[in-house]
Design an enzyme around this catalytic site. Sequence first.
Site, PDB file in Angstrom:
ATOM      1  N   SER A 247       4.965   2.801   1.993  1.00  0.00           N
ATOM      2  CA  SER A 247       5.882   1.830   1.396  1.00  0.00           C
ATOM      3  C   SER A 247       7.120   2.553   0.910  1.00  0.00           C
ATOM      4  CB  SER A 247       5.203   1.124   0.216  1.00  0.00           C
ATOM      5  OG  SER A 247       6.136   0.333  -0.509  1.00  0.00           O
TER       6      SER A 247
ATOM      7  N   TYR B 146       0.645   2.042  -7.867  1.00  0.00           N
ATOM      8  CA  TYR B 146       0.977   1.763  -6.467  1.00  0.00           C
ATOM      9  C   TYR B 146       1.953   2.803  -5.924  1.00  0.00           C
ATOM     10  CZ  TYR B 146       2.454  -0.847  -2.316  1.00  0.00           C
ATOM     11  OH  TYR B 146       2.739  -1.230  -1.024  1.00  0.00           O
TER      12      TYR B 146
END
Length: 272
Positions: free
Chosen positions: A137, A150
């Site tokens: 990501s 995350y």
Amino acid sequence: MFRNAVITGACGGLGQALARLLIGQGAHVALVGMNTSALNDLAALAPERCRVYTPDVSDALAMQAMGADWLQHHGTPDLVIANAGVAGGFDTAESTDLAVMRRMLEINLLGVASTFHPFLRAMRDSGQGGALVGVASVAGWRGMPGNGAYCASKAGLIAYLQSLRAELRPTRLTVHTISPGYLRTALTAGNTFAMPGLLGPDEAASALLQGLVQGREHIVLPRRIGWLSKALSLLPARLHDRILLGQPRKPRAGQAGATPIPGLPPSSSSPP
């Protein structure tokens, strides 16, 4: 064109879109995920070329059993996509969130290595080449307030993929890092902040596979979100942080809009 693929997170938005594309191209596809109903629907598109598996990607033994079964019935893959992942807000001051971070690292980071492991030796020894794909990501490029777990998991994944890519340079295997921005999936459905460059899963899947065929080792989806992230990174850290602090945070486990995290202890699902 890929003929034999393994996809984790195949019941999610991007995973489903990738599976449909590959099945439509005639590939044999191992569908790995937690939603049996969604996986069975995909397998029904080509029952003779698909097989459904529901292990926890962070369970190395379960993943090895999955890999052995696939190798036995369909042979060595030429594409392994480690797409399974979870997301959620994180607050270091809350003790219950430490379990959230641990589980996120298990799935988003360890789960990728556990996905590659059952196939790496067979793919390398076949001499036919193949692609190992990790879905990271742009959140792994820089930490964001309230999203430390995350961001850390994806930053670690990017570094792991860099290491693996270097190790496999002498072979015919390639390693690809996918850095999506915001995709229209269940992981972003609860977000209340701006999501520039929001991309649908079908468009993202098509761009991802096209990038693999072109041999691109780092694929950003969409490309413009990568440019925006890099532009923001040029700002002084204090200004960059101030901008991010002004944005709403991703919901933590148990809060409205939060996405479920499989295997999370029940006490971690209810915020204080």
